[in-house]
Design an enzyme around this catalytic site. Structure first.
Site: not given
Ligand code: F6P
Length: 408
Positions: A300-301, A140-142
């Site tokens: 993008l990130q 997860t990027v988070d």
């Molecule tokens: O998976 C984490 C994440 O990239 C969060 O940082 C972001 O809020 C969310 O997914 C966006 O998700 P989706 O691809 O469902 O719009």
């Protein structure tokens, strides 16, 4: 062991495909016959959407291209497993597809919500005397999975954020002292501020860095923010501020909700967070009369594989391999973790941990890594994050752009 299947779940990262590569390589090295990929995660698996990864990865060229491919090569999903008592047919179907294809182990690459799937399936198997094994691969990027030191995907997104901020800070300063310019950069991360904190990595010998960083862990005070920017404009002309998409005001509302626009919710009840940067930039323009604009890094990130961190790529691959080795040695109901064994030189090893203390738990940025002003990061954060963004893997260019591996 019979055949295995690997799936990708949740939001993609720049290195989620390197974990698929790791799973494939370790399984083949161990003599596994078929390594299947589930197309669109567990949601596609319910419809038996699987492919044989030999078709794509049996040559080193395939593996090299996969590691340079953004998004989830297999496709992803945001599918919430029902409780067994509410959705027996979902569980029966998953085990039916596994048995039909002689699949003895399922590897799921994902974040908090995806680890819930690993937990539910391994618990179901244990309760029903099923022999299949279920192992989670962190992604997860988070960077908000607990137990593991960090999550594959974070380092690459952090590298993109730091690099983009260095570029944006240069751009914002282009008119020097002839014009006041405020730039708000909105960064992903939902409830955890790890990615926004990565904005601190923009600062180096050639870059003064951002002027403030706002994390979701710290209650956001709109008036104090305006006052802070007002004070900054008295000291300098060009100001760059990083904000997390998940910043919240004292009553619990997301700043992006202050616009009145309600974001759509996904299967896990997560609101789509977007727009706090634009909201704040407009607020500054109207309150302070300054030129203010917002950049939302948005997907993008997490898609920027062309500038992925080599450390991150290698660790994602290593996590995939460790998952297979864990299943081969009899583990199930676990997730692979990355354990930092030294900072200097940076070194990480893998281990596995019980999925029950991981699924659905979010890990926040520790408060002691936030500066006393509440909007900066300490040196401890930099020491933690800097090693994760190190190294590059040069894309394979074709017709001027990076080449990717795409499902047929
Ligand atoms: O998976 C984490 C994440 O990239 C969060 O940082 C972001 O809020 C969310 O997914 C966006 O998700 P989706 O691809 O469902 O719009």
């Amino acid at each position: 062991m019979g055949n295995i299947v690997v799936g990708q779940s949740g939001g993609p990262t720049a290195v989620i495909n390197s974990s698929v590569a790791g799973v494939y390589e370790a399984a083949k090295a161990a003599g596994v016959n078929k390594v299947y990929g589930m197309v669109f995660g567990i949601q596609g698996f319910l419809e038996e959407k699987i492919l044989d990864l030999d078709e794509y990865l049996s040559t080193q060229d395939g593996i090299e291209l996969l590691m340079r491919t953004p998004s989830a090569f297999l496709g992803s999903c945001r599918f919430k497993m029902p409780k067994p008592e509410d959705g027996t047919q979902v569980y029966e179907r998953i085990f039916e597809v596994m048995e039909k294809n002689d699949i003895d182990a399922l590897f799921y690459i994902g974040g908090n919500d995806s680890m819930d799937t690993v937990k539910m399936l391994s618990d179901y198997a244990a309760a029903h005397g099923k022999k299949q094994r279920f192992v989670g691969v962190p992604k997860t990027v988070d960077n908000d999975l607990p137990v593991t030191d960090h999550c594959p995907g974070f380092g690459s997104a952090a590298k993109y954020i730091a690099t983009s901020l260095k570029e944006l800070i240069r751009d914002n300063a282009v008119y020097g002292d002839y014009r006041t310019a405020v730039l708000i950069v909105e960064i992903m991360g939902r409830h955890a501020g790890w990615l926004a904190a990565a904005a601190a990595l923009a600062k180096d010998e050639t870059c003064e860095g951002v002027d403030a960083i706002y994390l979701p862990e710290i209650v956001f005070d709109v008036d104090a923010f305006v006052d802070k920017v007002d004070a900054l404009t008295k000291e300098k002309k060009t100001i760059v501020i990083a904000v997390s998409e998940g910043i919240k005001v004292a009553d619990g509302r997301f700043v992006c909700e202050l616009t009145g626009a309600g974001g759509a919710k996904d299967a896990f009840g997560h609101t789509q967070l977007s727009g706090c940067g634009v909201f704040l930039a407009q607020l500054l323009s109207s309150k302070l009369g300054v030129k203010a604009r917002a950049v939302e890094l948005s997907t993008l990130q997490r898609a920027a594989t062309h500038i992925a961190s080599l450390t991150d790529i290698e660790e994602a691959r290593m996590a995939g391999k460790a998952a297979v080795n864990a299943a081969l040695s009899g583990e199930t109901g676990v997730m692979v973790t990355l354990n930092r064994v030294s900072d200097n030189p940076y070194k990480c090893e893998t281990a596995v941990h019980d999925i029950h203390s991981i699924a659905n738990v979010e890990r926040n940025v520790p408060f002691n890594w936030v500066g006393e002003d509440g909007c900066s990061m300490t040196e401890e954060f930099e020491a933690y994050a800097r090693p994760l963004i190190m190294g590059e893997l040069v894309p394979i260019y074709e017709n001027g752009t990076p080449k990717h591996l795409v499902r047929k």
